[in-house]
Design a protein around this motif. Structure first.
Motif, PDB file in Angstrom:
ATOM      1  N   GLU A 143      23.457  -3.085  -3.976  1.00 27.65           N
ATOM      2  CA  GLU A 143      22.257  -3.798  -4.450  1.00 27.65           C
ATOM      3  C   GLU A 143      21.200  -3.880  -3.353  1.00 27.65           C
ATOM      4  N   GLN A 144      21.640  -4.264  -2.152  1.00 26.76           N
ATOM      5  CA  GLN A 144      20.707  -4.383  -1.034  1.00 26.76           C
ATOM      6  C   GLN A 144      20.117  -3.013  -0.682  1.00 26.76           C
ATOM      7  N   ALA A 145      20.949  -1.990  -0.734  1.00 27.29           N
ATOM      8  CA  ALA A 145      20.480  -0.630  -0.434  1.00 27.29           C
ATOM      9  C   ALA A 145      19.378  -0.220  -1.407  1.00 27.29           C
ATOM     10  N   ARG A 146      19.580  -0.479  -2.695  1.00 23.16           N
ATOM     11  CA  ARG A 146      18.572  -0.113  -3.696  1.00 23.16           C
ATOM     12  C   ARG A 146      17.258  -0.849  -3.444  1.00 23.16           C
ATOM     13  N   GLU A 147      17.345  -2.132  -3.065  1.00 24.77           N
ATOM     14  CA  GLU A 147      16.135  -2.924  -2.809  1.00 24.77           C
ATOM     15  C   GLU A 147      15.304  -2.330  -1.674  1.00 24.77           C
ATOM     16  N   ILE A 148      15.997  -1.767  -0.690  1.00 29.25           N
ATOM     17  CA  ILE A 148      15.292  -1.165   0.457  1.00 29.25           C
ATOM     18  C   ILE A 148      14.840   0.258   0.128  1.00 29.25           C
ATOM     19  N   LEU A 149      15.728   1.035  -0.499  1.00 26.36           N
ATOM     20  CA  LEU A 149      15.468   2.471  -0.659  1.00 26.36           C
ATOM     21  C   LEU A 149      14.534   2.803  -1.820  1.00 26.36           C
ATOM     22  N   ASP A 150      14.626   2.079  -2.926  1.00 29.94           N
ATOM     23  CA  ASP A 150      13.800   2.419  -4.093  1.00 29.94           C
ATOM     24  C   ASP A 150      12.302   2.429  -3.778  1.00 29.94           C
ATOM     25  N   PRO A 151      11.768   1.368  -3.114  1.00 30.54           N
ATOM     26  CA  PRO A 151      10.333   1.394  -2.796  1.00 30.54           C
ATOM     27  C   PRO A 151       9.973   2.521  -1.816  1.00 30.54           C
ATOM     28  N   ALA A 152      10.917   2.865  -0.921  1.00 31.50           N
ATOM     29  CA  ALA A 152      10.661   3.951   0.039  1.00 31.50           C
ATOM     30  C   ALA A 152      10.563   5.290  -0.700  1.00 31.50           C
ATOM     31  N   PHE A 153      11.496   5.543  -1.623  1.00 29.32           N
ATOM     32  CA  PHE A 153      11.440   6.792  -2.391  1.00 29.32           C
ATOM     33  C   PHE A 153      10.218   6.827  -3.312  1.00 29.32           C
ATOM     34  N   ALA A 154       9.776   5.642  -3.778  1.00 28.24           N
ATOM     35  CA  ALA A 154       8.577   5.582  -4.633  1.00 28.24           C
ATOM     36  C   ALA A 154       7.345   6.102  -3.883  1.00 28.24           C
TER      37      ALA A 154
END
Length: 435
Positions: A373-384
């Protein structure tokens, strides 16, 4: 340990050796299969695959445990780490590798003959899972994807048959690059080797606290436009936490590095512009025997939890990539490793497999040492931030952040893969496969 009527060893939850059999490099996922079959041979794999329909169980595979099939409850898990034979044919420049072989073994077996496999950066990675995902190796821009050099695949399909799969067949095409579709259990592969005894390589390390990370990235991107097609390189950024477990020279530092591998001449001359970027913490660029090539990236060799994903880009927007660095650098809630590979060169050449996004110019990989969950919170905006130039993902670098097959292939390829899946595994017996 109990035995089935197929005379194949089986482990159940709670039995001695069950937990040990599940242990792997990735500690972030839990798996609790109903049965584990520790396979020692192709016959064991055949017996296990034939056992699955009797018990109405889906089948998953774990070779070395570097990549795992995600949180898995129930099912039958075949572990293949004991199938670890490597046979090199120096005349034909080939190697036969069994399902549990790690790349370090293949490098070691090929080196005395002046040959090298197209392995990745970490010697502990399983050869088979890496090859099925395409295989982006340290000499990738010179020789292409490792999957492009696979001569044949021995595979147990859902009907419990051992097949010898060669180029030209739909199954061969689908297996190499199909990304988690699960067409069967690979027992052995034959791969081509390349005549490489030594190379110029290593890493140039800078302190992100002393130099502007965006400036280093910009200089790297500009440099990649000037290098020969056969030179392979990677930019990486790692914010090391200030904790006692870290080596003293890395504690609390934001480490930026450029890793290089090149088999041609004038290596020192080619990297000269990089050495002028700023004050260098360490410089290991040198001529080295191929057997030392794992020192270029120095990947961690201890088990740990990690979640990550990748984006293949049509081109690198340096400003957007710099924003990714800013979002994932020191001060982020979790340690995030950023790696940017230059693609192109031989990677763009067509091949009779389903490895996607061959027209990519760069690959960005983000790896978070955090829970899912924490990984997605950090990585999703970066990939966006990278989305406007993103062609898709890389099958080798989708680490537990969702559906491993999503966003890998174009629609036409997806349909063709689904057709091969329907033909060879209509009951969807192979749900999860892994390295």
């Amino acid at each position: 340990m109990t035995t089935t009527h197929h005379h194949v060893p089986v482990l159940h939850p709670g039995e001695s050796g069950y937990d040990r059999e599940l242990a792997g490099f990735q500690t972030g996922f839990t798996q609790r299969p109903e049965l584990i079959v520790p396979a020692r041979s192709a016959d064991d794999v055949i017996a296990a695959v034939r056992l699955a329909p009797d018990r109405n169980l889906p089948v998953a595979v774990q070779s070395t445990g570097h990549g795992l099939p995600g949180s898995a409850e129930g099912g039958l898990l075949i572990t293949t780490r004991r199938m670890d034979r490597v046979t090199v044919d120096p005349e034909a420049r080939t190697a036969r590798v069994q399902a549990g072989v790690r790349w370090g073994q293949v490098v070691e077996a090929a080196a005395p003959h002046g040959l090298a496999p197209l392995n990745g950066s970490a010697p502990s990675v399983g050869a088979v899972g890496y090859l099925l995902g395409g295989g982006l190796g340290i000499l990738a821009r010179e020789f292409g994807y490792a999957a492009d050099h696979v001569r044949s695949v021995d595979l147990v399909t859902a009907d419990g048959r051992l097949r010898h799969v060669t180029p030209g067949s739909d199954l061969y095409w689908a297996l190499l690059g199909g990304g988690g579709h699960g067409f069967g259990v690979v027992t052995e592969l034959e791969i081509g080797l390349v005549p490489v005894r030594s190379l110029f390589g290593g890493s140039l390390v800078l302190d992100g606290g002393e130099v502007e990370p965006a400036a280093v990235l910009r200089a790297y991107a500009e440099w990649t436009r000037t290098v020969p097609d056969g030179l392979t390189s990677t930019f990486a950024a790692v914010p090391y936490p200030d904790v006692p477990a870290m080596p003293p020279h890395l504690r609390g530092r934001y480490i930026l590095s450029v890793r290089v591998a090149w088999t041609g001449a004038d290596g020192d001359q080619l990297v000269e512009p990089l050495r002028k970027i700023g004050p260098v913490l360490s410089d290991s660029l040198r001529e080295m025997p191929y057997a030392e090539s794992h020192t270029i990236h120095n990947d961690p060799d201890f088990p740990h939890a990690y979640y990550g994903d990748s984006a293949v880009l049509s081109e690198l927007d340096v400003e957007k990539a710099a924003q990714v660095l800013a979002r994932t650098g020191p001060g982020t809630d979790a340690m995030v490793v950023v790696q940017i590979n230059q693609l192109g060169g031989a990677l763009a050449a067509p091949a009779p497999n389903s490895v996607p996004n061959r027209d990519g110019a760069f690959l960005v990989r983000l790896l978070a040492m955090a829970d899912r969950e924490q990984a997605r919170e950090i990585l999703d905006p970066a990939f966006a931030l990278l989305a406007p130039r993103t062609l898709g993902r890389s099958p080798n670098f989708a680490f537990g952040t969702g559906d491993r097959s999503e966003g890998l292939h174009d629609e036409e390829t997806r349909k063709r893969l689904a057709g091969v899946k329907d033909q060879h595994d209509p009951a969807n017996r192979f749900r999860r496969t892994t390295s």
